[in-house]
Design a protein around this motif. Structure first.
Motif, PDB file in Angstrom:
ATOM      1  N   ARG A   4       4.243   8.365  -4.475  1.00 34.46           N
ATOM      2  CA  ARG A   4       3.098   9.203  -4.894  1.00 34.46           C
ATOM      3  C   ARG A   4       2.345   9.784  -3.712  1.00 34.46           C
ATOM      4  O   ARG A   4       1.709  10.827  -3.832  1.00 34.46           O
ATOM      5  CB  ARG A   4       2.173   8.386  -5.803  1.00 34.46           C
ATOM      6  CG  ARG A   4       2.754   8.283  -7.221  1.00 34.46           C
ATOM      7  CD  ARG A   4       1.946   7.398  -8.105  1.00 34.46           C
ATOM      8  NE  ARG A   4       0.526   7.695  -8.020  1.00 34.46           N
ATOM      9  CZ  ARG A   4      -0.436   6.809  -8.289  1.00 34.46           C
ATOM     10  NH1 ARG A   4      -0.096   5.588  -8.674  1.00 34.46           N
ATOM     11  NH2 ARG A   4      -1.693   7.134  -8.198  1.00 34.46           N
ATOM     12  N   GLN A   5       2.407   9.111  -2.569  1.00 35.45           N
ATOM     13  CA  GLN A   5       1.768   9.689  -1.374  1.00 35.45           C
ATOM     14  C   GLN A   5       2.494  10.950  -0.913  1.00 35.45           C
ATOM     15  O   GLN A   5       1.895  11.860  -0.369  1.00 35.45           O
ATOM     16  CB  GLN A   5       1.778   8.680  -0.224  1.00 35.45           C
ATOM     17  CG  GLN A   5       0.757   7.564  -0.341  1.00 35.45           C
ATOM     18  CD  GLN A   5       0.761   6.684   0.905  1.00 35.45           C
ATOM     19  OE1 GLN A   5       0.873   7.176   2.024  1.00 35.45           O
ATOM     20  NE2 GLN A   5       0.659   5.392   0.714  1.00 35.45           N
ATOM     21  N   VAL A   6       3.783  10.988  -1.133  1.00 33.45           N
ATOM     22  CA  VAL A   6       4.596  12.092  -0.596  1.00 33.45           C
ATOM     23  C   VAL A   6       4.771  13.207  -1.625  1.00 33.45           C
ATOM     24  O   VAL A   6       4.786  14.388  -1.273  1.00 33.45           O
ATOM     25  CB  VAL A   6       5.984  11.559  -0.158  1.00 33.45           C
ATOM     26  CG1 VAL A   6       6.888  12.687   0.320  1.00 33.45           C
ATOM     27  CG2 VAL A   6       5.808  10.509   0.937  1.00 33.45           C
TER      28      VAL A   6
ATOM     29  N   ASP B 182       0.834  -1.212   0.000  1.00 32.91           N
ATOM     30  CA  ASP B 182       0.000   0.000   0.000  1.00 32.91           C
ATOM     31  C   ASP B 182       0.872   1.267   0.000  1.00 32.91           C
ATOM     32  O   ASP B 182       0.367   2.383  -0.124  1.00 32.91           O
ATOM     33  CB  ASP B 182      -0.985   0.007   1.189  1.00 32.91           C
ATOM     34  CG  ASP B 182      -0.306   0.079   2.548  1.00 32.91           C
ATOM     35  OD1 ASP B 182       0.928   0.311   2.616  1.00 32.91           O
ATOM     36  OD2 ASP B 182      -1.007  -0.096   3.573  1.00 32.91           O
ATOM     37  N   GLY B 183       2.170   1.086   0.161  1.00 31.77           N
ATOM     38  CA  GLY B 183       3.089   2.228   0.095  1.00 31.77           C
ATOM     39  C   GLY B 183       3.204   3.031   1.374  1.00 31.77           C
ATOM     40  O   GLY B 183       3.986   3.980   1.453  1.00 31.77           O
TER      41      GLY B 183
ATOM     42  N   ALA C 195       5.196  -1.084  -3.939  1.00 32.85           N
ATOM     43  CA  ALA C 195       5.318  -0.423  -2.634  1.00 32.85           C
ATOM     44  C   ALA C 195       6.053   0.905  -2.769  1.00 32.85           C
ATOM     45  O   ALA C 195       5.635   1.933  -2.203  1.00 32.85           O
ATOM     46  CB  ALA C 195       6.059  -1.343  -1.663  1.00 32.85           C
ATOM     47  N   GLU C 196       7.132   0.904  -3.539  1.00 30.44           N
ATOM     48  CA  GLU C 196       7.925   2.137  -3.663  1.00 30.44           C
ATOM     49  C   GLU C 196       7.155   3.214  -4.418  1.00 30.44           C
ATOM     50  O   GLU C 196       7.126   4.378  -4.013  1.00 30.44           O
ATOM     51  CB  GLU C 196       9.253   1.837  -4.369  1.00 30.44           C
ATOM     52  CG  GLU C 196      10.149   3.072  -4.448  1.00 30.44           C
ATOM     53  CD  GLU C 196      11.568   2.774  -4.912  1.00 30.44           C
ATOM     54  OE1 GLU C 196      11.800   1.696  -5.471  1.00 30.44           O
ATOM     55  OE2 GLU C 196      12.444   3.638  -4.683  1.00 30.44           O
TER      56      GLU C 196
ATOM     57  N   LYS D  70       6.092   6.813   4.829  1.00 28.24           N
ATOM     58  CA  LYS D  70       6.469   7.247   6.182  1.00 28.24           C
ATOM     59  C   LYS D  70       7.969   7.529   6.266  1.00 28.24           C
ATOM     60  O   LYS D  70       8.395   8.552   6.815  1.00 28.24           O
ATOM     61  CB  LYS D  70       6.082   6.159   7.189  1.00 28.24           C
ATOM     62  CG  LYS D  70       6.330   6.544   8.623  1.00 28.24           C
ATOM     63  CD  LYS D  70       5.860   5.442   9.567  1.00 28.24           C
ATOM     64  CE  LYS D  70       6.292   5.727  11.000  1.00 28.24           C
ATOM     65  NZ  LYS D  70       5.988   4.614  11.893  1.00 28.24           N
ATOM     66  N   VAL D  71       8.782   6.651   5.706  1.00 26.29           N
ATOM     67  CA  VAL D  71      10.224   6.860   5.820  1.00 26.29           C
ATOM     68  C   VAL D  71      10.667   8.029   4.939  1.00 26.29           C
ATOM     69  O   VAL D  71      11.587   8.779   5.302  1.00 26.29           O
ATOM     70  CB  VAL D  71      11.000   5.553   5.515  1.00 26.29           C
ATOM     71  CG1 VAL D  71      11.043   5.222   4.042  1.00 26.29           C
ATOM     72  CG2 VAL D  71      12.407   5.629   6.071  1.00 26.29           C
ATOM     73  N   LEU D  72      10.001   8.223   3.808  1.00 26.22           N
ATOM     74  CA  LEU D  72      10.305   9.399   2.987  1.00 26.22           C
ATOM     75  C   LEU D  72       9.970  10.682   3.741  1.00 26.22           C
ATOM     76  O   LEU D  72      10.751  11.641   3.744  1.00 26.22           O
ATOM     77  CB  LEU D  72       9.507   9.345   1.673  1.00 26.22           C
ATOM     78  CG  LEU D  72      10.015   8.365   0.602  1.00 26.22           C
ATOM     79  CD1 LEU D  72       8.931   8.098  -0.444  1.00 26.22           C
ATOM     80  CD2 LEU D  72      11.273   8.913  -0.075  1.00 26.22           C
ATOM     81  N   ASN D  73       8.813  10.695   4.383  1.00 24.96           N
ATOM     82  CA  ASN D  73       8.426  11.887   5.149  1.00 24.96           C
ATOM     83  C   ASN D  73       9.372  12.128   6.331  1.00 24.96           C
ATOM     84  O   ASN D  73       9.693  13.274   6.652  1.00 24.96           O
ATOM     85  CB  ASN D  73       6.980  11.737   5.650  1.00 24.96           C
ATOM     86  CG  ASN D  73       5.974  12.093   4.572  1.00 24.96           C
ATOM     87  OD1 ASN D  73       6.198  13.025   3.787  1.00 24.96           O
ATOM     88  ND2 ASN D  73       4.875  11.358   4.513  1.00 24.96           N
ATOM     89  N   GLN D  74       9.794  11.034   6.965  1.00 20.44           N
ATOM     90  CA  GLN D  74      10.747  11.178   8.080  1.00 20.44           C
ATOM     91  C   GLN D  74      12.051  11.799   7.584  1.00 20.44           C
ATOM     92  O   GLN D  74      12.633  12.664   8.242  1.00 20.44           O
ATOM     93  CB  GLN D  74      11.025   9.808   8.717  1.00 20.44           C
ATOM     94  CG  GLN D  74       9.866   9.277   9.555  1.00 20.44           C
ATOM     95  CD  GLN D  74      10.094   7.826   9.994  1.00 20.44           C
ATOM     96  OE1 GLN D  74      10.744   7.042   9.300  1.00 20.44           O
ATOM     97  NE2 GLN D  74       9.545   7.466  11.138  1.00 20.44           N
ATOM     98  N   ALA D  75      12.508  11.360   6.437  1.00 24.59           N
ATOM     99  CA  ALA D  75      13.764  11.905   5.895  1.00 24.59           C
ATOM    100  C   ALA D  75      13.603  13.380   5.546  1.00 24.59           C
ATOM    101  O   ALA D  75      14.468  14.206   5.862  1.00 24.59           O
ATOM    102  CB  ALA D  75      14.198  11.097   4.674  1.00 24.59           C
ATOM    103  N   LEU D  76      12.495  13.716   4.897  1.00 26.52           N
ATOM    104  CA  LEU D  76      12.261  15.116   4.529  1.00 26.52           C
ATOM    105  C   LEU D  76      12.150  15.992   5.775  1.00 26.52           C
ATOM    106  O   LEU D  76      12.684  17.108   5.824  1.00 26.52           O
ATOM    107  CB  LEU D  76      10.985  15.233   3.684  1.00 26.52           C
ATOM    108  CG  LEU D  76      11.083  14.678   2.258  1.00 26.52           C
ATOM    109  CD1 LEU D  76       9.710  14.601   1.616  1.00 26.52           C
ATOM    110  CD2 LEU D  76      12.027  15.530   1.416  1.00 26.52           C
ATOM    111  N   HIS D  77      11.455  15.496   6.767  1.00 29.27           N
ATOM    112  CA  HIS D  77      11.302  16.245   8.020  1.00 29.27           C
ATOM    113  C   HIS D  77      12.672  16.465   8.669  1.00 29.27           C
ATOM    114  O   HIS D  77      12.977  17.541   9.155  1.00 29.27           O
ATOM    115  CB  HIS D  77      10.378  15.468   8.967  1.00 29.27           C
ATOM    116  CG  HIS D  77      10.230  16.095  10.312  1.00 29.27           C
ATOM    117  ND1 HIS D  77       9.465  17.234  10.519  1.00 29.27           N
ATOM    118  CD2 HIS D  77      10.767  15.779  11.510  1.00 29.27           C
ATOM    119  CE1 HIS D  77       9.532  17.576  11.803  1.00 29.27           C
ATOM    120  NE2 HIS D  77      10.320  16.705  12.430  1.00 29.27           N
TER     121      HIS D  77
END
Lengths: 383, 286
Positions: A293-295, A249-250, A287-288, A255-262
């Protein structure tokens, strides 16, 4: 935002046996897989494989000790460290194979010569890479050996970065190493995820192709004005949906992309490019892609580097970081060979011709067995 | 300030010609689902981590830092026998479990964790490697809670297990699973600190000023003999008794976890280092 500068690199992979020629070959979109055949099983295993183009036999037991040191040495020399700095240099190693190939060879030889005393796993190899490099480079610093499947060298690099930021070390050598071995080749074949062609994010993608590669990076708290690449942060998490892939579901990827950006305090629209993990397995790319696309409402240029060197597993982060960072310095974003037909379910289309690489922020994705997701952030600094 | 919230300590000597102790009954009460296709290394990790977390709801972003010198050696032996001796493709779960990170996956799944999950090795000093990594992340705010464990498995037969570690055949071997739950800012708990020294004299000076009667000192195996002897002569020799005479690759973890579980007064100092790379001192205080 502290970060650490990339001060020296070394690389040996299917593209060549030094970092500069590898980046040049990637710019020319050179793809060089060989045909590999393992005859010892009831049904021989055959697959395309991205091997380092040295002249020795692929499973030669001496290859491990022969190929590792020159790569690390190149990174240390380019970094211009003093003898005292080399002496105290800590090592952060990421691998999924370590010396397993050597262990296999010794066990096989013992079975032929003295079967009654042959013991399996004659080497417990986690420390072997560090031991060889300490001996050949003259380093005496701390060693950290990471084994988190395909994120191994990404997590090793993240740890090195953080310990440099804390001031525990001024410099660190980060090494990723993956060399041909029967355990990995047969193991992945048994999982039925090996394809005949590598087509990341393509509608026709069927699976991964493996490769070997050794990469070494010297990270440093210090730099000079000529250094224009800095690892600025990253994030890692664990997705327990499946031991072999992130949730399709990605969500954990997002979540890990958002954590890195944050962590690096950068908005998605400020990201200039993404080096995707892009294994080309149906589930992995799903998954990737759904996570991306969510971020990113609008995706920056996406590159996948595995078509150039294969999936170098635990070493893939350091190997692909060197190629991607080299491309940024050359001023281009790498194209993705093998991508032809977009998959509407993914909505991610890697670039197929090189594009200009502006200064700014870049993300590098890595996902692995054991639920490990790790994203690193890189900055190309304006001159 | 990093505090020790809880600890667990499993250390089981393995005697010649005896079977390994079954862990299945113990795990039945500790695992929230019956995991299939797991190996003994994973079982040991589940046992120790679940006992350490027992009765506590961990933060979802709690990091897992699993260390081991030999990793899943029993499964790796089976996989190599399948591949090299029997010329068979390894079974998928055997292949997947050759990776150290598989154990961390099951620990995370069992405890409902989604934070960082690392497997780190340093021969003879895996505890120091995982503690460094966990403390770095906690000091920088990447984790407010960390489950730090060291697991060492024995693969039968014992003579082969000794040979691959270059141990003499009369050494008593042990399996271990030793875990610490660390948390930033927890009150009423022992504190865990780390100091790093470039020079041995500075380390010695700090220890002399901090040392109190009843404190314990542990020098790691990887330390140079001369330095270890100097340390031992300078401090209470009685402090050097460990929890066991049996051996595994990460015995320092057994010392630390046993001390943490015992709730004995005083401070345990754990020294590691080398004149050419500097010194580190972990200390678990009152």
């Amino acid at each position: 935002m502290a970060g650490a500068y990339i001060r020296g690199v070394g690389l040996s992979c299917a593209l060549g046996e030094d970092a500069e020629s590898c980046v040049s070959a990637m710019q020319r979109m050179q793809v060089r897989a060989v045909r590999l055949r393992l005859d010892e099983f009831d049904e021989p295993l055959q697959m395309p494989y991205y091997r380092i183009p040295d002249r020795s036999e692929l499973f030669d037991a001496g290859r491990f000790e022969r190929l590792l040191p020159p790569v690390a040495h190149a990174a240390v020399v380019q970094a211009g460290l003093t003898p005292e700095e080399i002496h105290r240099l800590p090592m952060f190693i990421g691998s999924s194979c370590f010396s397993i190939g050597l262990s296999e060879s010794r066990y096989a030889s013992a079975l032929v010569q003295q079967p009654e005393t042959a013991i399996p796993m004659p080497l417990c190899g986690y420390q072997d890479i560090a031991v060889i490099l300490q001996r050949t480079l003259g380093c005496k610093g701390d060693t950290y050996t990471y084994n988190t499947a395909c994120t191994s060298s990404a997590n090793a690099l993240l740890a090195a970065l953080r310990m440099i930021e804390l001031g525990w070390y001024r410099h660190a050598l980060v090494v990723g190493a993956e060399l041909a071995n029967r355990t990995t080749l047969a193991g992945f074949s048994g999982l039925q995820v090996v394809a005949e062609t590598l087509q990341p994010f393509d509608a026709a993608r069927k699976g991964l192709l493996m490769g070997e590669g050794i990469g070494a990076v010297v990270l440093s708290a210090e730099t000079d004005s000529a250094n224009r690449l800095r690892v600025i942060g990253g994030a890692s998490n664990c997705d327990t949906w499946s031991v072999t892939t992130a949730n399709t579901d990605g969500n954990s990827v997002a979540k890990v992309l958002n954590q890195a950006l944050h962590q690096i305090r950068v908005q998605p629209q400020q990201v200039r490019g993404i080096k995707a993990h892009g294994t080309a397995t149906p589930a992995g790319d799903t998954a990737e892609a759904l996570g991306l696309r969510q971020v990113f409402p609008s995706l920056p240029p996406v590159s996948v580097l595995k078509p150039y060197l294969g999936h170098t597993l635990g070493a893939c982060c350091v190997n692909e970081l060197i190629l991607y960072a080299g491309a940024l310095l050359y001023g281009f974003l790498p194209a993705t060979p093998g991508f032809e037909t977009p998959d509407p379910a993914l909505g991610v289309q890697p670039i197929t011709t090189p594009e200009p690489a502006p200064d700014g922020h870049y993300l590098l994705n890595h996902f692995g067995f054991g639920g490990n997701n790790t994203v690193l952030a890189l900055e190309k600094i304006a001159p | 300030m990093i505090k020790l919230v809880s600890a667990s300590h499993y250390l089981q000597p393995v005697y010649d010609h005896a079977a390994l102790t079954s862990l299945e009954t113990a795990l039945r009460g500790l695992c929230r689902e019956p995991f299939r296709r797991i190996d003994r290394f994973i079982q040991l990790a589940l046992l120790g981590s679940a006992n350490c977390a027992s009765g506590r709801k961990l933060r979802p972003d709690c990091g897992i830092y699993l260390g081991s010198g030999l990793g899943p050696i029993g499964n790796n032996v089976v996989t190599q026998e399948q591949l090299i001796r029997d010329l068979e493709i390894p079974k998928p779960f055997n292949f997947i479990n050759t990776l150290g990170s598989s154990a961390g996956f099951y620990v995370a799944r069992n405890l409902g964790l989604q934070g960082q999950n690392f497997f780190i090795s340093r021969r003879g000093a895996s505890l120091q490697a995982v503690l460094n990594a966990a403390m770095a992340d906690m000091l920088l705010g990447f984790a407010t809670q960390a489950l730090v464990g060291v697991v060492e498995e024995v693969a039968l037969p014992l003579d082969a297990h000794r040979l691959r570690q270059h141990l003499s055949q009369d050494i008593l071997l042990a399996e271990g699973s030793h875990w610490l739950l660390l948390q930033s800012g927890a009150s009423d708990s022992r504190s865990l600190d780390l100091k790093r020294f470039a020079e041995f004299a500075a380390l010695e000076g700090f220890l002399k000023s901090a040392w109190r009667t009843g404190d314990r000192l542990c020098c790691t195996r990887s330390m140079e003999t001369h330095a270890a002897k100097t340390m031992q002569q300078g401090f209470d020799a009685g402090a050097l008794s460990g929890p066991t005479s049996a051996f595994h690759d990460s015995l320092e973890a057994a010392w630390l976890a046993a001390f943490a579980v015992s709730r004995e007064p005083g401070t345990l100092f754990l020294v590691d280092g080398h004149p050419e790379r500097g010194w580190s001192l972990f200390y678990l205080g009152a």
